[in-house]
Design a protein around this motif. Structure first.
Motif, PDB file in Angstrom:
ATOM      1  N   GLU A  28      67.362  14.113  65.903  1.00 24.88           N
ATOM      2  CA  GLU A  28      67.702  15.514  65.644  1.00 24.88           C
ATOM      3  C   GLU A  28      69.175  15.774  65.921  1.00 24.88           C
ATOM      4  OE1 GLU A  28      65.072  18.088  67.806  1.00 24.88           O
ATOM      5  OE2 GLU A  28      63.358  17.555  66.563  1.00 24.88           O
ATOM      6  N   SER A  29      69.721  15.100  66.937  1.00 25.99           N
ATOM      7  CA  SER A  29      71.131  15.304  67.262  1.00 25.99           C
ATOM      8  C   SER A  29      71.613  14.251  68.246  1.00 25.99           C
ATOM      9  CB  SER A  29      71.353  16.685  67.877  1.00 25.99           C
ATOM     10  OG  SER A  29      70.745  16.765  69.148  1.00 25.99           O
ATOM     11  N   VAL A  30      72.930  14.124  68.328  1.00 27.64           N
ATOM     12  CA  VAL A  30      73.611  13.371  69.376  1.00 27.64           C
ATOM     13  C   VAL A  30      74.501  14.391  70.066  1.00 27.64           C
ATOM     14  CG1 VAL A  30      75.334  11.587  69.869  1.00 27.64           C
ATOM     15  CG2 VAL A  30      73.581  11.175  68.124  1.00 27.64           C
ATOM     16  N   ALA A  31      74.281  14.593  71.358  1.00 29.84           N
ATOM     17  CA  ALA A  31      75.083  15.582  72.091  1.00 29.84           C
ATOM     18  C   ALA A  31      76.506  15.071  72.253  1.00 29.84           C
ATOM     19  CB  ALA A  31      74.464  15.861  73.457  1.00 29.84           C
ATOM     20  N   ARG A  32      77.459  16.017  72.230  1.00 28.70           N
ATOM     21  CA  ARG A  32      78.884  15.695  72.383  1.00 28.70           C
ATOM     22  C   ARG A  32      79.481  16.588  73.461  1.00 28.70           C
ATOM     23  NH1 ARG A  32      83.658  15.611  67.750  1.00 28.70           N
ATOM     24  NH2 ARG A  32      85.367  15.345  69.250  1.00 28.70           N
ATOM     25  N   ILE A  33      80.229  15.972  74.382  1.00 26.02           N
ATOM     26  CA  ILE A  33      80.908  16.695  75.449  1.00 26.02           C
ATOM     27  C   ILE A  33      82.370  16.249  75.434  1.00 26.02           C
ATOM     28  CG2 ILE A  33      80.999  17.120  77.944  1.00 26.02           C
ATOM     29  CD1 ILE A  33      78.009  15.831  77.803  1.00 26.02           C
ATOM     30  N   ASP A  34      83.297  17.193  75.307  1.00 27.45           N
ATOM     31  CA  ASP A  34      84.718  16.897  75.312  1.00 27.45           C
ATOM     32  C   ASP A  34      85.396  17.530  76.513  1.00 27.45           C
ATOM     33  OD1 ASP A  34      85.013  15.481  72.778  1.00 27.45           O
ATOM     34  OD2 ASP A  34      84.572  17.395  71.820  1.00 27.45           O
ATOM     35  N   ASP A  35      86.370  16.811  77.065  1.00 30.69           N
ATOM     36  CA  ASP A  35      87.135  17.347  78.188  1.00 30.69           C
ATOM     37  C   ASP A  35      88.539  16.749  78.143  1.00 30.69           C
ATOM     38  OD1 ASP A  35      87.581  18.866  80.437  1.00 30.69           O
ATOM     39  OD2 ASP A  35      86.383  17.638  81.772  1.00 30.69           O
ATOM     40  N   ASN A  36      89.532  17.520  78.597  1.00 32.47           N
ATOM     41  CA  ASN A  36      90.902  17.033  78.710  1.00 32.47           C
ATOM     42  C   ASN A  36      91.079  16.354  80.058  1.00 32.47           C
ATOM     43  OD1 ASN A  36      91.955  18.042  76.199  1.00 32.47           O
ATOM     44  ND2 ASN A  36      91.769  20.068  77.067  1.00 32.47           N
ATOM     45  N   GLU A  37      91.748  15.208  80.048  1.00 31.79           N
ATOM     46  CA  GLU A  37      91.929  14.408  81.253  1.00 31.79           C
ATOM     47  C   GLU A  37      93.352  13.873  81.309  1.00 31.79           C
ATOM     48  OE1 GLU A  37      89.491  13.970  83.433  1.00 31.79           O
ATOM     49  OE2 GLU A  37      87.792  14.649  82.244  1.00 31.79           O
ATOM     50  N   LEU A  38      93.780  13.486  82.492  1.00 28.80           N
ATOM     51  CA  LEU A  38      94.979  12.673  82.662  1.00 28.80           C
ATOM     52  C   LEU A  38      94.496  11.273  82.958  1.00 28.80           C
ATOM     53  CD1 LEU A  38      97.319  14.958  84.784  1.00 28.80           C
ATOM     54  CD2 LEU A  38      97.413  14.488  82.338  1.00 28.80           C
ATOM     55  N   ARG A  53      87.165  13.354  63.957  1.00 25.46           N
ATOM     56  CA  ARG A  53      86.467  13.070  62.691  1.00 25.46           C
ATOM     57  C   ARG A  53      85.648  11.778  62.802  1.00 25.46           C
ATOM     58  NH1 ARG A  53      91.247  15.269  60.321  1.00 25.46           N
ATOM     59  NH2 ARG A  53      92.216  13.228  60.234  1.00 25.46           N
ATOM     60  N   LYS A  54      86.225  10.763  63.451  1.00 25.71           N
ATOM     61  CA  LYS A  54      85.501   9.493  63.633  1.00 25.71           C
ATOM     62  C   LYS A  54      84.242   9.714  64.480  1.00 25.71           C
ATOM     63  CE  LYS A  54      89.804   6.862  63.721  1.00 25.71           C
ATOM     64  NZ  LYS A  54      90.667   6.060  64.615  1.00 25.71           N
ATOM     65  N   ILE A  55      84.373  10.539  65.501  1.00 28.38           N
ATOM     66  CA  ILE A  55      83.227  10.813  66.377  1.00 28.38           C
ATOM     67  C   ILE A  55      82.128  11.536  65.606  1.00 28.38           C
ATOM     68  CG2 ILE A  55      82.482  12.181  68.371  1.00 28.38           C
ATOM     69  CD1 ILE A  55      85.321  11.424  69.563  1.00 28.38           C
ATOM     70  N   GLU A  56      82.499  12.470  64.761  1.00 24.22           N
ATOM     71  CA  GLU A  56      81.494  13.167  63.957  1.00 24.22           C
ATOM     72  C   GLU A  56      80.803  12.208  62.987  1.00 24.22           C
ATOM     73  OE1 GLU A  56      80.232  16.267  64.561  1.00 24.22           O
ATOM     74  OE2 GLU A  56      81.476  15.877  66.323  1.00 24.22           O
ATOM     75  N   GLU A  57      81.531  11.222  62.464  1.00 24.54           N
ATOM     76  CA  GLU A  57      80.910  10.193  61.613  1.00 24.54           C
ATOM     77  C   GLU A  57      79.887   9.380  62.412  1.00 24.54           C
ATOM     78  OE1 GLU A  57      84.160   7.795  60.255  1.00 24.54           O
ATOM     79  OE2 GLU A  57      84.857   9.297  58.813  1.00 24.54           O
ATOM     80  N   ILE A  58      80.257   9.034  63.650  1.00 24.12           N
ATOM     81  CA  ILE A  58      79.349   8.273  64.515  1.00 24.12           C
ATOM     82  C   ILE A  58      78.072   9.073  64.759  1.00 24.12           C
ATOM     83  CG2 ILE A  58      79.034   7.417  66.883  1.00 24.12           C
ATOM     84  CD1 ILE A  58      82.124   6.745  66.783  1.00 24.12           C
ATOM     85  N   ARG A  59      78.210  10.338  65.113  1.00 25.77           N
ATOM     86  CA  ARG A  59      77.038  11.180  65.390  1.00 25.77           C
ATOM     87  C   ARG A  59      76.132  11.288  64.172  1.00 25.77           C
ATOM     88  NH1 ARG A  59      78.813  16.764  67.316  1.00 25.77           N
ATOM     89  NH2 ARG A  59      76.701  16.894  68.154  1.00 25.77           N
ATOM     90  N   ALA A  60      76.722  11.584  63.015  1.00 27.98           N
ATOM     91  CA  ALA A  60      75.935  11.777  61.794  1.00 27.98           C
ATOM     92  C   ALA A  60      75.231  10.478  61.388  1.00 27.98           C
ATOM     93  CB  ALA A  60      76.834  12.278  60.662  1.00 27.98           C
ATOM     94  N   THR A  61      75.918   9.359  61.515  1.00 33.84           N
ATOM     95  CA  THR A  61      75.326   8.076  61.130  1.00 33.84           C
ATOM     96  C   THR A  61      74.171   7.702  62.053  1.00 33.84           C
ATOM     97  OG1 THR A  61      77.417   7.360  60.186  1.00 33.84           O
ATOM     98  CG2 THR A  61      75.817   5.629  60.722  1.00 33.84           C
ATOM     99  N   TYR A  62      74.334   7.906  63.361  1.00 35.75           N
ATOM    100  CA  TYR A  62      73.247   7.603  64.299  1.00 35.75           C
ATOM    101  C   TYR A  62      72.034   8.487  64.005  1.00 35.75           C
ATOM    102  CZ  TYR A  62      70.841   6.408  68.642  1.00 35.75           C
ATOM    103  OH  TYR A  62      69.916   5.970  69.559  1.00 35.75           O
ATOM    104  N   ASP A  63      72.276   9.790  63.797  1.00 37.17           N
ATOM    105  CA  ASP A  63      71.175  10.703  63.473  1.00 37.17           C
ATOM    106  C   ASP A  63      70.393  10.202  62.259  1.00 37.17           C
ATOM    107  OD1 ASP A  63      71.860  12.446  65.531  1.00 37.17           O
ATOM    108  OD2 ASP A  63      72.789  13.934  64.211  1.00 37.17           O
ATOM    109  N   LYS A  64      71.115   9.865  61.215  1.00 34.23           N
ATOM    110  CA  LYS A  64      70.471   9.447  59.964  1.00 34.23           C
ATOM    111  C   LYS A  64      69.776   8.088  60.113  1.00 34.23           C
ATOM    112  CE  LYS A  64      71.390   8.754  55.072  1.00 34.23           C
ATOM    113  NZ  LYS A  64      72.396   8.737  54.020  1.00 34.23           N
ATOM    114  N   ARG A  65      70.483   7.126  60.703  1.00 38.92           N
ATOM    115  CA  ARG A  65      69.945   5.767  60.805  1.00 38.92           C
ATOM    116  C   ARG A  65      68.694   5.695  61.675  1.00 38.92           C
ATOM    117  NH1 ARG A  65      73.936   0.858  62.044  1.00 38.92           N
ATOM    118  NH2 ARG A  65      74.730   1.671  60.075  1.00 38.92           N
ATOM    119  N   PHE A  66      68.672   6.473  62.756  1.00 38.50           N
ATOM    120  CA  PHE A  66      67.570   6.374  63.713  1.00 38.50           C
ATOM    121  C   PHE A  66      66.683   7.619  63.750  1.00 38.50           C
ATOM    122  CE2 PHE A  66      70.841   3.421  65.350  1.00 38.50           C
ATOM    123  CZ  PHE A  66      70.121   2.241  65.215  1.00 38.50           C
ATOM    124  N   GLY A  67      66.809   8.491  62.755  1.00 39.76           N
ATOM    125  CA  GLY A  67      65.920   9.643  62.642  1.00 39.76           C
ATOM    126  C   GLY A  67      66.023  10.612  63.812  1.00 39.76           C
TER     127      GLY A  67
END
Length: 157
Positions: A144-154, A128-142
């Motif tokens: 279209e998107s911020v790409a997100r890549i998730d992976d499980n790690e040790l 949820r925090k990451i989605e807030e970061i993406r949405a805020t950056y999109d809005k603040r700096f005009g």
């Protein structure tokens, strides 16, 4: 059962390799498996705890043609908005990216890759925090998107 020419050759190569690496005696054959003298296929023991690694790709060009996001603006955004949500740490890398915009144009731009590591047990709240970061950056700096890549790690620190 007598070793074949191929298995004798394999044993000789393993022994030679071990000798070159400084191993001798039983240690020289530690890499051999029990079934025929080949290299061991046992996986190394996993180290670390389950984490999620999220990479965010931030572009700096503005679709309206305005001045690109500056280093100062980006780092102020990280200090103000990202760090309070992920105070344990993060990594920022300078990058050069390209993507196809909503008009079909290939855009090439200076960009940033931000990497976050967080315990898997906290993934729902942190997502949820990451989605807030993406949405805020999109809005603040005009953007279209911020790409997100998730992976499980040790991960082990």
């Amino acid at each position: 059962m007598a070793p074949t020419s191929v298995s004798r050759t394999r044993l000789a190569l393993v022994a030679l390799t071990a000798a070159l690496l400084g191993a001798s005696g039983p240690a020289a054959y530690a890499a051999l498996d029990d079934a025929g003298g080949g290299p061991s296929t046992a996986a190394p023991k996993a180290v670390g705890k389950p984490y999620v690694k999220t990479e965010l790709l931030f572009g700096t060009a503005k679709p309206d043609g305005g001045a690109p996001v500056t280093d100062q603006e980006f780092h102020a955004f990280v200090d103000e908005f990202v760090t309070p949500r992920f105070p344990a740490g993060l990594t920022i890398e300078n990058a050069q990216g390209q993507y196809r915009d909503t008009h079909g144009t290939i855009e090439r731009e200076r960009s940033y890759k931000l990497t976050l590591l967080y315990p898997k047990r906290e993934a729902t709240a942190d997502s949820r925090k990451i989605e807030e970061i993406r949405a805020t950056y999109d809005k603040r700096f005009g953007q279209e998107s911020v790409a997100r890549i998730d992976d499980n790690e040790l991960v082990d620190f």
